[in-house]
Design a protein around this motif. Structure first.
Motif, mmCIF file in Angstrom:
data_model
loop_
_atom_site.group_PDB
_atom_site.id
_atom_site.type_symbol
_atom_site.label_atom_id
_atom_site.label_comp_id
_atom_site.label_asym_id
_atom_site.label_seq_id
_atom_site.Cartn_x
_atom_site.Cartn_y
_atom_site.Cartn_z
ATOM 1 N N ALA A 6 47.502 36.393 23.514
ATOM 2 C CA ALA A 6 46.447 37.410 23.495
ATOM 3 C C ALA A 6 45.860 37.513 24.886
ATOM 4 O O ALA A 6 45.670 36.505 25.576
ATOM 5 N N ILE A 7 45.574 38.735 25.321
ATOM 6 C CA ILE A 7 44.873 38.967 26.579
ATOM 7 C C ILE A 7 43.487 39.486 26.248
ATOM 8 O O ILE A 7 43.339 40.447 25.484
ATOM 9 N N LEU A 8 42.464 38.849 26.822
ATOM 10 C CA LEU A 8 41.073 39.249 26.591
ATOM 11 C C LEU A 8 40.554 39.962 27.830
ATOM 12 O O LEU A 8 40.668 39.437 28.949
ATOM 13 N N ILE A 9 40.007 41.173 27.646
ATOM 14 C CA ILE A 9 39.555 41.985 28.769
ATOM 15 C C ILE A 9 38.152 42.527 28.503
ATOM 16 O O ILE A 9 37.678 42.547 27.371
ATOM 17 N N SER A 10 37.538 42.980 29.590
ATOM 18 C CA SER A 10 36.266 43.701 29.479
ATOM 19 C C SER A 10 36.283 44.988 30.284
ATOM 20 O O SER A 10 35.359 45.792 30.171
ATOM 21 N N GLY A 11 37.313 45.175 31.135
ATOM 22 C CA GLY A 11 37.324 46.315 32.038
ATOM 23 C C GLY A 11 38.671 46.987 32.146
ATOM 24 O O GLY A 11 39.353 47.210 31.141
ATOM 25 N N ARG A 12 39.086 47.243 33.382
ATOM 26 C CA ARG A 12 40.277 48.070 33.620
ATOM 27 C C ARG A 12 41.581 47.384 33.260
ATOM 28 O O ARG A 12 42.581 48.043 32.996
ATOM 29 N N GLY A 13 41.613 46.058 33.283
ATOM 30 C CA GLY A 13 42.801 45.342 32.834
ATOM 31 C C GLY A 13 43.976 45.397 33.779
ATOM 32 O O GLY A 13 45.126 45.512 33.328
ATOM 33 N N SER A 14 43.746 45.275 35.092
ATOM 34 C CA SER A 14 44.867 45.326 36.025
ATOM 35 C C SER A 14 45.757 44.092 35.895
ATOM 36 O O SER A 14 46.988 44.195 35.933
ATOM 37 N N ASN A 15 45.159 42.919 35.728
ATOM 38 C CA ASN A 15 45.981 41.730 35.503
ATOM 39 C C ASN A 15 46.657 41.788 34.138
ATOM 40 O O ASN A 15 47.789 41.310 33.972
ATOM 41 N N MET A 16 45.989 42.375 33.167
ATOM 42 C CA MET A 16 46.599 42.594 31.861
ATOM 43 C C MET A 16 47.885 43.396 32.002
ATOM 44 O O MET A 16 48.919 43.057 31.403
ATOM 45 N N ALA A 17 47.829 44.460 32.787
ATOM 46 C CA ALA A 17 49.000 45.315 32.972
ATOM 47 C C ALA A 17 50.149 44.543 33.604
ATOM 48 O O ALA A 17 51.317 44.716 33.226
ATOM 49 N N ALA A 18 49.826 43.666 34.567
ATOM 50 C CA ALA A 18 50.861 42.856 35.207
ATOM 51 C C ALA A 18 51.498 41.895 34.208
ATOM 52 O O ALA A 18 52.717 41.677 34.214
ATOM 53 N N LEU A 19 50.685 41.322 33.336
ATOM 54 C CA LEU A 19 51.207 40.415 32.320
ATOM 55 C C LEU A 19 52.077 41.154 31.303
ATOM 56 O O LEU A 19 53.147 40.666 30.909
ATOM 57 N N ILE A 20 51.631 42.327 30.887
ATOM 58 C CA ILE A 20 52.403 43.113 29.923
ATOM 59 C C ILE A 20 53.757 43.498 30.514
ATOM 60 O O ILE A 20 54.799 43.409 29.850
ATOM 61 N N GLU A 21 53.744 43.914 31.779
ATOM 62 C CA GLU A 21 55.004 44.304 32.427
ATOM 63 C C GLU A 21 55.957 43.118 32.517
ATOM 64 O O GLU A 21 57.149 43.235 32.220
ATOM 65 N N ALA A 22 55.435 41.960 32.920
ATOM 66 C CA ALA A 22 56.289 40.773 33.038
ATOM 67 C C ALA A 22 56.853 40.369 31.685
ATOM 68 O O ALA A 22 58.030 39.999 31.564
ATOM 69 N N ALA A 23 56.022 40.448 30.653
ATOM 70 C CA ALA A 23 56.434 40.015 29.320
ATOM 71 C C ALA A 23 57.445 40.958 28.684
ATOM 72 O O ALA A 23 58.071 40.607 27.676
ATOM 73 N N SER A 24 57.624 42.140 29.263
ATOM 74 C CA SER A 24 58.606 43.082 28.722
ATOM 75 C C SER A 24 60.036 42.663 29.042
ATOM 76 O O SER A 24 60.985 43.172 28.432
ATOM 77 N N ALA A 25 60.197 41.723 29.972
ATOM 78 C CA ALA A 25 61.533 41.240 30.316
ATOM 79 C C ALA A 25 62.072 40.372 29.184
ATOM 80 O O ALA A 25 61.335 39.577 28.584
ATOM 81 N N SER A 26 63.351 40.513 28.899
ATOM 82 C CA SER A 26 63.943 39.814 27.764
ATOM 83 C C SER A 26 63.921 38.299 27.927
ATOM 84 O O SER A 26 63.875 37.563 26.936
ATOM 85 N N ASP A 27 63.930 37.820 29.175
ATOM 86 C CA ASP A 27 63.972 36.375 29.396
ATOM 87 C C ASP A 27 62.592 35.759 29.584
ATOM 88 O O ASP A 27 62.476 34.561 29.859
ATOM 89 N N PHE A 28 61.519 36.563 29.438
ATOM 90 C CA PHE A 28 60.173 36.010 29.597
ATOM 91 C C PHE A 28 59.836 35.187 28.361
ATOM 92 O O PHE A 28 60.056 35.639 27.230
ATOM 93 N N PRO A 29 59.273 33.977 28.527
ATOM 94 C CA PRO A 29 59.096 33.078 27.390
ATOM 95 C C PRO A 29 57.862 33.338 26.530
ATOM 96 O O PRO A 29 57.508 32.517 25.692
ATOM 97 N N ALA A 30 57.191 34.453 26.748
ATOM 98 C CA ALA A 30 55.994 34.785 25.964
ATOM 99 C C ALA A 30 55.993 36.273 25.650
ATOM 100 O O ALA A 30 56.604 37.075 26.359
ATOM 101 N N GLU A 31 55.279 36.634 24.584
ATOM 102 C CA GLU A 31 55.098 38.040 24.232
ATOM 103 C C GLU A 31 53.612 38.310 24.040
ATOM 104 O O GLU A 31 52.885 37.480 23.498
#
Length: 217
Positions: A6-31
């Motif tokens: 889970a990602i917890l945010i209060s604003g624009r979520g720029s780091n959230m976006a980076a995490l979501i993009e990374a997690a979209s890779a098939s070999d990333f160990p988290a979703e």
């Protein structure tokens, strides 16, 4: 089996976006299974929805100073989505010691300085006023103390003589977007372990890496 995050945010979520993009890779160990905001107007909510991530809003304002009541609702949402790890991405809400202890070793935060230097507000301004030549960002495990906890990963940038807090923050943000996904990868893959107050990694990805600033040449 990918770890559920889970990602917890209060604003624009720029780091959230980076995490979501990374997690979209098939070999990333988290979703990323849910993005939770304590503000209904957080810009990151739309970014999460655009990425196909479920979102939950738990407005913190009605709870006032009753952190435990807010956290009870938050924990219910985390349980509902089967969350195993939490990443804070600009989440502007303090937790009780009980909640932090419940998630100790499983909750990460990122701060735009090389902790333990310059915790709290305006870390870039603090760095410039101190005259440091290197600054950066730190991913750390969350403990009850603000901007503390065992350090999982850091990334550094050189500080220029003509930097402002804004220009330094912009360069550090690029580092944040790089190291937060890498830190989550380490944790989710089991390659990071806590030994007391120290986080150690099973392998050092860059054993000879150095950054020296300013250069003498």
């Amino acid at each position: 089996m990918k770890r559920r995050v889970a990602i917890l945010i209060s604003g624009r979520g720029s780091n959230m976006a980076a995490l979501i993009e990374a997690a979209s890779a098939s070999d990333f160990p988290a979703e990323i299974v849910v993005v939770i905001s304590n503000r209904a107007d957080a810009g990151g909510l739309e970014r999460a929805k655009a990425g196909g991530i479920p979102t939950v809003v738990i407005e913190s304002k009605p709870f006032g100073k009753d952190r435990a009541a807010f956290e009870a609702v938050l924990q219910a949402a985390l349980d509902q989505h089967g969350v195993e790890l939490i990443c804070l991405g600009g989440f502007m809400r303090l937790f009780t010691a009980e909640f932090v202890q419940r998630w100790f070793g499983r909750m990460l935060n990122i701060h735009p300085s090389l902790l333990p230097s310059f915790p709290g507000l305006d870390p870039q301004g603090q760095a410039l006023r101190a005259g440091v030549k290197i600054s950066g960002a730190t991913v750390h495990f969350v403990i009850p103390e603000t901007d503390a906890g065992p350090i999982l990963m850091q990334g550094a940038v050189a500080v220029a003589d003509d930097d402002t807090a804004e220009t330094l923050a912009e360069r550090i943000l690029k580092v944040e977007h790089r190291i937060y996904p890498d830190a989550l990868r380490l944790l989710a893959s089991g390659r990071a372990r806590l030994e007391g107050d120290i986080c150690k990694k099973s392998a050092n990805a860059n054993p000879d890496g150095t950054l020296i600033s300013p250069t003498a040449g």
